[in-house]
Design a protein around this motif. Structure first.
Motif, PDB file in Angstrom:
ATOM      1  N   LYS A 133     -39.333 -13.688  15.157  1.00  0.00           N
ATOM      2  CA  LYS A 133     -40.566 -12.971  14.825  1.00  0.00           C
ATOM      3  C   LYS A 133     -41.120 -12.198  16.019  1.00  0.00           C
ATOM      4  CE  LYS A 133     -42.017 -15.882  10.952  1.00  0.00           C
ATOM      5  NZ  LYS A 133     -43.078 -16.739  10.372  1.00  0.00           N
ATOM      6  N   ILE A 134     -41.116 -12.808  17.184  1.00  0.00           N
ATOM      7  CA  ILE A 134     -41.633 -12.125  18.373  1.00  0.00           C
ATOM      8  C   ILE A 134     -40.778 -10.908  18.714  1.00  0.00           C
ATOM      9  CG2 ILE A 134     -41.992 -12.346  20.867  1.00  0.00           C
ATOM     10  CD1 ILE A 134     -42.783 -15.283  20.349  1.00  0.00           C
ATOM     11  N   TRP A 135     -39.472 -11.071  18.654  1.00  0.00           N
ATOM     12  CA  TRP A 135     -38.586  -9.961  19.015  1.00  0.00           C
ATOM     13  C   TRP A 135     -38.634  -8.847  17.959  1.00  0.00           C
ATOM     14  CZ3 TRP A 135     -38.687 -13.629  22.369  1.00  0.00           C
ATOM     15  CH2 TRP A 135     -38.108 -13.468  23.619  1.00  0.00           C
ATOM     16  N   THR A 136     -38.866  -9.215  16.701  1.00  0.00           N
ATOM     17  CA  THR A 136     -39.031  -8.184  15.677  1.00  0.00           C
ATOM     18  C   THR A 136     -40.332  -7.412  15.884  1.00  0.00           C
ATOM     19  OG1 THR A 136     -37.739  -9.429  14.044  1.00  0.00           O
ATOM     20  CG2 THR A 136     -39.243  -7.756  13.184  1.00  0.00           C
ATOM     21  N   LEU A 137     -41.377  -8.102  16.265  1.00  0.00           N
ATOM     22  CA  LEU A 137     -42.639  -7.414  16.567  1.00  0.00           C
ATOM     23  C   LEU A 137     -42.461  -6.445  17.730  1.00  0.00           C
ATOM     24  CD1 LEU A 137     -45.345 -10.221  16.218  1.00  0.00           C
ATOM     25  CD2 LEU A 137     -45.025  -8.236  14.758  1.00  0.00           C
TER      26      LEU A 137
END
Length: 453
Positions: free
Chosen positions: A297-301
């Motif tokens: 999720k963090i890397w997609t953001l």
């Protein structure tokens, strides 16, 4: 090994006439309107979307090695046929590019099963960055090579040279690559055991094609979170790849050579960024600083919300070309987060069906995303103004921002039960799987025979 895939698919005919508010310039022999140019550029996607799902499934059945060899050989031959098709008419170019899309449709999805079978979970972000990051290098080499060849040899030579390069690539791929560790003749038994042990600790991955659990897939929110992320990514990527050269030419008067350098540099920076961001994602997992779902999720953001903010700044930058170029560079640097985010998430939730999932998400995303460049063509045709292009950037940024929020809400990092149990089977199997101490090879022995062929 993935470099030429992107360069072959992104090569387009030297443009016809570019219109802006001040003048009309020609830089090629074909007088085609901007909507026709957009049509030619996106026609590749029409064929591409038709073979993502069947091609991906074929990779699960016959393996990636031979499928990708045939895909590249056919695409290379079609690439060589583009110049004579162009002189016959733009309709023939569209036809050739549709066939190229059909040939290349299985290419990206087919890589996922190889990653699932070869790469331990704590190394997948890094390896996916190296594998799929080759596409960034392909874009860089394609753009720079195209500009140089057009200036010094002629536009036809672009297709002849890159077509021949694709044949060379396919030969090396056929000689070097094997679908799984068991088939590789040049690695040690120790390495094979290590790979199998590490993969078995995290999830079940079958070397055989399992029945596809369609109902479970199509009712899975983690699956839809990846699908929406893929749509947003391709929407933004295609607009920048197809329409940014037109924007730089019509608004700022950049010639082909300048365009090539400015367009290539961001993708090079993106490739460099993948070598930093994706190993960091694996480090966070390996050291248990973050869970798998938190990393995804963090890397997609980073990979989606970051470029969205850059596009919003570009929309309000006016004629400040320095700021626009800086935002373009930064957008591609942070875009690299996708390789450690949603892109590899197919393997997290269902490694046995990762290629099918990728085929679905990539095919559907292309089906939707090709509308982006076409829409831009109509928004800016005979309307090459800062206001029109600001609206384009706001539109693309809004799509990226919205899909990143959706992934944040519904994304998952856990293997789904339908990856290892038959459709409609009792959750008792899942309970036993989760509570049993898993050692190398034990997962497969625990699964009922009807779930495995």
């Amino acid at each position: 090994m993935s470099i030429s895939i992107r360069s072959l698919s992104s090569v387009s005919i030297p443009s016809t006439s570019f219109l802006n508010s001040n003048s009309k310039n020609e830089d090629g022999p074909f007088v085609w309107s901007q909507p026709i140019q957009a049509l030619i550029s996106t026609s590749f996607l029409w064929g591409y979307i038709t073979t993502n799902i069947p091609g991906g499934r074929l990779a699960e059945v016959v393996g990636t090695k031979y499928l990708l060899t045939g895909s590249m050989l056919l695409t290379s031959v079609l690439t060589v046929l583009v110049p004579p098709a162009a002189y016959l008419g733009w309709q023939y170019v569209v036809f050739i590019r549709v066939l190229m899309g059909i040939a290349l449709g299985p290419s990206f999805p087919s890589m996922h099963p190889m990653i699932a079978k070869w790469i331990p979970p704590t190394e997948r972000s890094t390896i996916s960055a190296l594998v799929y990051g080759g596409a960034e290098l392909g874009t860089v080499s394609g753009l720079l090579l195209t500009g140089f060849i057009i200036e010094n040899i002629g536009w036809e030579a672009v297709f002849y040279i890159e077509g021949c390069f694709g044949v060379v690539w396919a030969v090396f791929w056929l000689l070097i690559v094997h679908d799984n560790p068991e088939e590789h003749p040049r690695i040690s038994e120790k390495e094979k055991t290590y790979i199998k042990t590490q993969i078995a600790k995290d999830a079940h991955v079958s070397n055989k094609a399992l029945p596809i659990p369609w109902k479970s897939i199509l009712t899975s929110m983690p699956f839809y979170s990846i699908l929406i992320a893929n749509i947003g990514h391709n929407w933004g990527f295609l607009i920048l790849l197809v329409d940014l050269p037109i924007y730089l030419r019509t608004i700022f008067g950049f010639d082909i050579k300048s365009n090539a350098v400015i367009l290539a540099l961001p993708y090079f920076l993106s490739w460099i960024s993948t070598l930093i961001l994706c190993p960091l994602a694996d480090l966070c997992k390996k050291r248990k600083w973050l869970s798998t779902v938190a990393v995804r999720k963090i890397w997609t953001l980073i990979g989606h919300l970051g470029p969205a903010l850059c596009l919003f700044v570009m929309a309000g930058a006016g004629c400040n070309i320095q700021l626009i170029i800086a935002m373009l560079m930064l957008s591609q640097v942070v875009e690299a987060g996708n390789y450690g985010g949603w892109l590899i998430n197919h393997i997290d939730i269902a490694p046995s069906f990762s290629v099918t999932l990728f085929g679905i998400t990539n095919g559907v995303s292309m089906l939707v995303s090709w509308l982006g460049p076409v829409l831009v063509g109509f928004m800016t045709d005979e309307n090459q103004t800062l206001e029109a292009w600001s609206a384009v950037f706001i539109m693309a940024g809004s799509v990226l921002a919205a899909d990143s929020i959706f992934f944040l809400m519904f994304g998952s990092g856990s293997e789904q039960s339908w990856n290892y149990k038959a459709e409609g089977e009792s959750d008792e199997v899942e309970s036993r799987m989760n509570n049993y101490p898993i050692l190398c090879g034990e997962r497969e022995s625990m699964i009922p025979q009807k779930a495995l062929p």
